[in-house]
Write an enzyme that holds these catalytic residues in place. Structure first.
Site, PDB file in Angstrom:
ATOM      1  NE  ARG A  85      34.963  38.189  48.935  1.00 58.74           N
ATOM      2  CZ  ARG A  85      35.298  38.611  47.730  1.00 58.74           C
ATOM      3  NH1 ARG A  85      34.670  38.145  46.674  1.00 58.74           N
ATOM      4  NH2 ARG A  85      36.261  39.498  47.567  1.00 58.74           N
ATOM      5  CD  GLU A 122      35.538  31.831  44.214  1.00 59.21           C
ATOM      6  OE1 GLU A 122      36.577  32.435  43.854  1.00 59.21           O
ATOM      7  OE2 GLU A 122      34.434  32.379  44.317  1.00 59.21           O
ATOM      8  CG  HIS A 131      35.332  35.145  41.702  1.00 56.96           C
ATOM      9  ND1 HIS A 131      35.754  34.866  42.976  1.00 56.96           N
ATOM     10  CD2 HIS A 131      35.060  36.479  41.700  1.00 56.96           C
ATOM     11  CE1 HIS A 131      35.730  35.968  43.709  1.00 56.96           C
ATOM     12  NE2 HIS A 131      35.316  36.959  42.943  1.00 56.96           N
TER      13      HIS A 131
END
Length: 541
Positions: free
Chosen positions: A239, A268, A292
């Site tokens: 994370r 993000e 990601h």
């Protein structure tokens, strides 16, 4: 869908999700699925009130403002692990279950961790870029082997454990930090548990697999990075925000550590001025960034969607979610064993809710017999749901927000497992105290889950908690039962069953009448008017 099937539930899919993954919802004739993935936050807030379920990935942000408009919403399914994009406390207050798929992307995240680690160790990405530029430069891209090195794993959950096992396959010495794992369990995995500081000082490769919480935010900061070996490399596929991004960029650029690979970011997509982005764009070949991609495999996308769709479908049909983040996660076999108790507790709560006057001050639940050997976690929420539903109204409380609702109202909750013999194989006693009264019920199960309420206050009865009952406190004397029967007969109300509990002859007793028809307030008032009859209630279970 057959011609007679009725769509009972509506589910909105607001992020791109595999259609194959949604099959459990699409094939259920009671569920209507609406796919719309271009809502603005304002549009979603305006639309959400029409839906019972919501399926999201990481794009949709479910804020408190959106949840405020979600008056029908029962469940949010996050097709993935992290629920950072859901205001979970607000969902809990609203009584909305938030569930995820913690295992669907385990292999994908594990393999991506190793893809980054290996690429970083062998400088694969800058070597590829060099070849694309038409160069043949072998000297600049000398890597390091994994064999015999120390792998430090922060977080030994599903993904961390899988990463650790693969490290052992590379014949690495694996150490780990996880405050929730016992030494015995770690030894069984062939892993040595150490403190986080010891891990950072000893490891050649550090990989992070913990959620972002108040305890893990900025866990890896400048001070801790400075304790790592100058030859060490760090990988974060967990994370964003667990590693301080500015400190990490500086540590890589000035050679405090040998390199880093990052798949997750504090925001993000990361802003153009994100320190890691700037370091990467400066030409730093010791920094590897991906957008990601940890769960981005075809298989994982389908697995997490299937898992979430099945859980939502099951939840609509009364089966508890196995991966709810704002409810206790309990094994299916335990839920199955406890289901008769859950039903009994909800019925006892409803009984109390219709018997009670005034604001509830405290709830006490006492377990005796076989039930004391079980995990009773779901029983209190079931009782509280039943207790407050007659007070707050149907749909305003459920097992998700029941405890929160009670605590918000200042209700003290006490749970006791008693070793005293009750005369039953299992017995549950519930005591509800208000500003004006105190009432006690006792309930048990006979045979294969046949529920019975065996006591109302100090009076012994035996009643199946199903249907509608007239509860009348009265003086134990001749004529009262007959007078009640006459009133009910005059209004064509059939008595299906009767129990009378008393402590002493000619004292106060309680009459429990199961009736087939619904008595009006006028009928109840007439019963109260009989000489010797006191408090009289209709209890619907």
């Amino acid at each position: 869908m057959t011609a007679t099937a009725t769509r009972t539930f509506r589910v909105l899919v607001s992020d791109p999700v595999s259609e194959d993954g949604l099959r459990a919802l699409l094939d259920d004739p009671t569920i209507e699925v609406v796919v719309k993935t271009d809502y603005t936050p304002e549009e979603l807030a305006a639309a959400i009130g029409d839906f019972d379920g919501l399926v999201i990935r990481s794009q949709t942000k479910v804020t408190a403002d959106i949840l405020e408009q979600a008056n029908k919403l029962k469940v949010i399914g996050r097709a993935g692990v992290g629920v950072d994009n859901v205001d979970v406390p607000a969902a809990t207050r609203k009584g909305v279950v938030v569930l995820n798929s913690p295992e669907g992307n385990t292999m994908a995240a594990t393999e991506h961790t190793w893809a980054l680690l290996l690429a970083l160790a062998r400088k694969v990405c800058p070597a590829d870029a060099s070849m694309r530029a038409g160069k043949w430069d072998r000297k600049s891209f000398t890597g390091t082997e994994l064999y015999g090195k120390t792998l430090g794993v922060i977080g030994l959950g599903k993904i961390g454990g899988a990463v650790a096992r693969r490290g052992q396959g590379f014949e690495m010495d694996v150490i780990a930090f996880d405050p929730f794992v016992t030494q015995e369990h770690a030894r069984g995995m062939g892993i040595r548990l150490v403190s986080v500081d010891e891990l950072l000082q000893q490891a050649d490769f550090v990989t992070i697999h913990v959620p972002k919480t108040k305890d893990t935010a900025d866990m890896i900061n400048a001070e801790r990075l400075a304790t790592m070996k100058p030859t060490a490399r760090l990988i974060n596929c967990a994370r964003g925000g667990v590693v301080n991004e500015a400190a990490l960029a500086e540590a890589v650029l000035n050679g405090t550590i040998a390199g880093a690979a990052v798949d997750v970011y504090s925001a993000e997509p990361p802003a153009a001025d994100n320190p890691l982005v700037l370091a990467s764009q400066s030409g730093c070949i010791s920094l590897l960034l991906t957008p990601h991609l940890g769960a981005s495999t075809e298989e994982a996308q389908i697995k997490v969607a299937v898992d979430v769709a099945e859980q939502i479908r099951d939840y609509f049909h009364g089966i508890p979610a196995r991966s709810a983040v704002n409810m206790p996660a309990l094994p299916a076999e335990l839920i199955a064993r406890l289901q008769p108790y859950i039903s009994l507790m909800e019925k006892m709560g409803k009984f109390h809710g219709q018997l009670t006057d005034g604001a509830v001050q405290s709830v006490e639940v006492i377990y005796s017999g076989d039930i004391t050997d079980e995990n009773t976690t779901p029983l209190i929420p079931a009782f509280l749901q039943g207790l407050f539903e007659p007070i707050l109204g149907a749909g305003m409380i459920n097992s998700v927000n029941a405890r929160f609702t009670a605590e918000q109202r200042g209700v003290e909750i006490k749970e006791v497992k008693s070793t005293e013999s009750s005369g039953y194989e299992t017995l549950v006693t519930t005591i509800v105290r208000t500003e004006q009264s105190e009432h006690r019920l006792e309930g048990t199960l006979f045979g294969k889950g046949n529920a019975r309420i065996t006591r109302v206050d100090e009076y012994w009865v035996e009643m199946a908690p199903e249907g509608q009952f007239i509860i009348a406190y009265h003086t134990d004397k001749p004529g009262i039962i007959g007078a009640v029967g006459q009133i009910l007969g005059a209004h064509d109300i059939n008595i299906a069953g009767m129990q009378v509990g008393r402590v002493h002859p000619r004292g106060i007793a309680v009459m429990v009448l199961a009736v087939d028809e619904h008595p009006s307030d006028k009928v109840l008032e007439k019963i109260r008017g009989i000489e010797g009859v006191g408090d009289t209630r209709l209890v619907e279970l």
